[in-house]
Design an enzyme around this catalytic site. Structure first.
Site, PDB file in Angstrom:
ATOM      1  CG  ASP A 179      11.085   3.626  -8.866  1.00  0.00           C
ATOM      2  OD1 ASP A 179      12.172   3.751  -8.257  1.00  0.00           O
ATOM      3  OD2 ASP A 179      10.240   2.752  -8.572  1.00  0.00           O
ATOM      4  CG  HIS A 369       7.026   2.138  -7.247  1.00  0.00           C
ATOM      5  ND1 HIS A 369       8.094   1.374  -7.662  1.00  0.00           N
ATOM      6  CD2 HIS A 369       6.225   1.311  -6.542  1.00  0.00           C
ATOM      7  CE1 HIS A 369       7.947   0.136  -7.226  1.00  0.00           C
ATOM      8  NE2 HIS A 369       6.828   0.073  -6.535  1.00  0.00           N
TER       9      HIS A 369
END
Length: 463
Positions: A179, A369
């Site tokens: 992320d 992500h």
């Protein structure tokens, strides 16, 4: 008839170049944050280390907002740290907010269980009170929307990431889910984000404690959830009218919820329209809302360069490795790949010229992500918003818009983008993607069935 009457105007708006306009978002209120108070963390290991460090040093407050805090080693490590911090500082306020529905079910494809809430209650029974864990029901059912706000506020620090808290996000056992991770040290921003959830979540009858013996049923909360949902559509963060001084960056926290009057969506579209030369889009699932797709097409016709990074099919968190039984949820990664194929085919001329660059991220068996935007050299968006129809209209989202007219963060953003590209490959042509004819038999069968009744569009909107 009305469509025929308005067709010439609509056609002209699509074909003519954009009118020059002031930099998008210039009228937004903001916090003036020193550029050296904004840090980019390089990877999941650094995120985990920084989160645990901040918790261990907390003296006044810990407010964690995340989709889920998982019952696994990573989630338990965070809970252990929260209880230890409370034991060291009895006056410390510790609040955790997770999605109500997600916390009370098991993992998809696993046997039925009481979910992560069982772990929360077990910790309270063993270690006593002091860490309050709340479930936030954005909708009556998880399918129709979840709590997707992001941000960990610890004293005057805001640790912002799209990551939730479990083994793979915290890289506990080798595998990781990548992320973005940003640390902003600013008391006013921290007060606004913590104050919002304390005022509007704890003050709502729909938001209930999960780490208590008796938890009300969702059915009994439905009137309160309806009222809560209506209130969310009117809310926003309290942000001052500040003045930007030398060495400072304008940071605006934004809330987004619902199909209409969604401030986050409106600002994102406005920022996209204001792109002058260069746009970078990060999204984990290639399932862009129609408004975003239309704007990207307009930007390409205007001559802007666009880079889009998305996870490879095997880096999707719905990926099912070969040899494991196929589950229907595994169909999603093929739907997203089909979306990508159609997009690349539609813009193959810009792909060939290098004006449009699609980057597929893959690093072993790890997953991807990332979300957010880089616009020219002076705007960045940090968000948990997946830039898909579900985020656009169903989930409760937030984001931080960073406006940097003096380019104080440019080196940090360039370094982040360069690091992300280390595990990415540019897609030269749609034929480089796996042909649908080579998909597994179960996938081909389900895709044909969905396409026959046009259900693929509904699935793209909901998942």
């Amino acid at each position: 008839m009305n469509k025929l009457i308005t067709a010439p105007g609509r056609l002209a708006r699509r074909m003519l170049p954009f009118r020059r306009r002031p930099r998008a978002g210039a009228e937004l209120p903001f916090f003036a944050v020193p550029a050296d108070a904004i840090s980019v963390l390089p990877d999941p290991a650094a995120f985990r280390q920084e989160l645990l460090r901040l918790i261990a040093q907390a003296s006044r407050r810990i407010v964690i907002v995340t989709l889920y805090l998982q019952d696994d080693d990573g989630g338990r490590e965070v809970l252990d740290a929260l209880y230890a911090a409370k034991a060291r500082q009895p006056a410390l306020q510790v609040s955790v907010f997770v999605d109500w529905h997600r916390a009370q079910r098991g993992l998809i494809g696993k046997q039925k269980s009481e979910g992560n809430a069982g772990m929360y209650r077990e910790y309270t029974a063993r270690l006593g009170p002091g860490v309050d864990i709340y479930g936030v029901p954005v909708q009556n059912r998880e399918l129709f929307g979840v709590l997707h706000l992001k941000g960990f506020v610890i004293d005057d620090a805001v640790l912002y990431s799209g990551a939730s808290l479990n083994d793979v996000y915290l890289v506990r056992h080798g595998r990781y889910r990548l992320d973005r991770y940003h640390l902003l040290q600013h008391g006013g921003l921290a007060d606004a984000m913590a104050g919002f959830v304390k005022q509007h979540f704890i003050g709502s009858d729909a938001v209930q404690r999960l780490n208590v013996a008796e938890v009300p049923s969702t059915k009994s909360l439905q009137p309160a959830i309806r009222e809560f949902r209506q209130e969310l559509q009117r809310l926003s963060y309290e942000v001052p009218q500040a003045t930007l001084a030398s060495g400072e960056v304008a940071v605006t926290p934004l809330l987004g919820f619902g199909r209409s009057d969604n401030t986050l969506n409106e600002v994102l579209l406005d920022l996209l329209r204001g792109t002058r030369e260069r746009l970078i889009v990060l999204t984990p699932y290639f399932n862009l809302p129609r408004q975003v797709r239309v704007l990207l097409g307009q930007l390409l016709r205007r001559g802007c360069r666009i880079d889009i990074m998305v996870g490879d099919k095997s880096a999707n968190d719905f990926y099912i490795p070969p040899g494991q039984p196929f589950k229907t949820i595994g169909l999603l990664r093929y739907l997203y790949e089909n979306n990508l194929r159609r997009f690349v085919r539609a813009h193959r001329r810009q792909v060939d010229s290098g004006q449009l660059n699609l980057h597929l991220w893959r690093d072993g068996d790890n997953s991807y992500h990332l979300k957010g935007l880089f616009i020219d050299d002076d705007v960045a968006v940090l968000t948990g918003n997946n830039l898909n129809p579900r985020a656009w209209s169903l989930d409760l989202e937030n984001g931080l818009v960073l406006r940097d007219p003096a380019h104080l963060l440019r080196a940090k953003h360039e370094a982040e983008w360069a690091a992300l590209r280390r595990h990415a490959t540019r897609l030269a042509d749609y034929r480089a993607l796996e042909s649908p004819r080579r998909y597994p038999a179960e996938v081909r069968k389900l895709l044909r069935r969905l396409n026959r009744v046009r259900l693929d569009r509904l699935v793209n909107r909901l998942l």
